[in-house]
Write a protein that holds these residues in place. Structure first.
Motif, PDB file in Angstrom:
ATOM      1  N   ILE A 231     -44.671  -8.270  14.189  1.00  0.00           N
ATOM      2  CA  ILE A 231     -43.741  -8.532  15.289  1.00  0.00           C
ATOM      3  C   ILE A 231     -43.257  -9.983  15.225  1.00  0.00           C
ATOM      4  N   GLY A 232     -44.157 -10.901  14.942  1.00  0.00           N
ATOM      5  CA  GLY A 232     -43.774 -12.308  14.824  1.00  0.00           C
ATOM      6  C   GLY A 232     -42.817 -12.535  13.663  1.00  0.00           C
ATOM      7  N   ALA A 233     -43.075 -11.873  12.533  1.00  0.00           N
ATOM      8  CA  ALA A 233     -42.196 -12.015  11.373  1.00  0.00           C
ATOM      9  C   ALA A 233     -40.805 -11.468  11.669  1.00  0.00           C
ATOM     10  N   ALA A 234     -40.742 -10.326  12.338  1.00  0.00           N
ATOM     11  CA  ALA A 234     -39.441  -9.748  12.683  1.00  0.00           C
ATOM     12  C   ALA A 234     -38.683 -10.640  13.655  1.00  0.00           C
ATOM     13  N   PHE A 235     -39.387 -11.204  14.612  1.00  0.00           N
ATOM     14  CA  PHE A 235     -38.766 -12.113  15.581  1.00  0.00           C
ATOM     15  C   PHE A 235     -38.247 -13.369  14.878  1.00  0.00           C
ATOM     16  N   LEU A 236     -39.051 -13.918  13.973  1.00  0.00           N
ATOM     17  CA  LEU A 236     -38.651 -15.100  13.219  1.00  0.00           C
ATOM     18  C   LEU A 236     -37.405 -14.829  12.386  1.00  0.00           C
TER      19      LEU A 236
END
Length: 107
Positions: A41-46
């Motif tokens: 989720i963090g990677a997609a948000f980034l």
């Protein structure tokens, strides 16, 4: 404006605290594969933020270059070269974000 900022801060804090209120599995511990994959989720948000910011930056740079060339056609070559260098640097920042997303994800 202050009320809106406080409200959004409280909502964000509540959202981040949701995992603390998760249900316990029998025995007190969750299975190894259970839970949210926060790295993904963090990677997609980034990547979403980096791509959006990169697209906005490239659009503004291209617009400013076209405006500069239309105002001074004699400087078109220099403006074009600086624009291409600037666009390459903007795109490299998005690629760095992709690399960081891979590191966050653990691939």
């Amino acid at each position: 404006m202050f009320k809106r900022t406080v409200f959004l801060s409280v909502v964000l804090l509540a959202f981040l605290a949701l995992p603390a209120f998760g249900a316990q599995v029998e025995g007190g511990a969750a299975p190894a594969g259970a839970g949210v994959k926060w790295g993904a989720i963090g990677a997609a948000f980034l990547l979403g933020i980096a791509a959006a910011a990169g697209a906005i930056g490239q659009g503004r740079a291209t617009s400013a270059a076209a405006d500069g060339i239309s105002r001074n056609p004699g400087a078109a070559g220099a403006i074009r070269n600086m624009t291409i260098i600037g666009l390459a640097l903007i795109e490299s920042l998005v690629l760095y974000a992709l690399l960081i997303a891979f590191l966050i994800r653990g691939l």
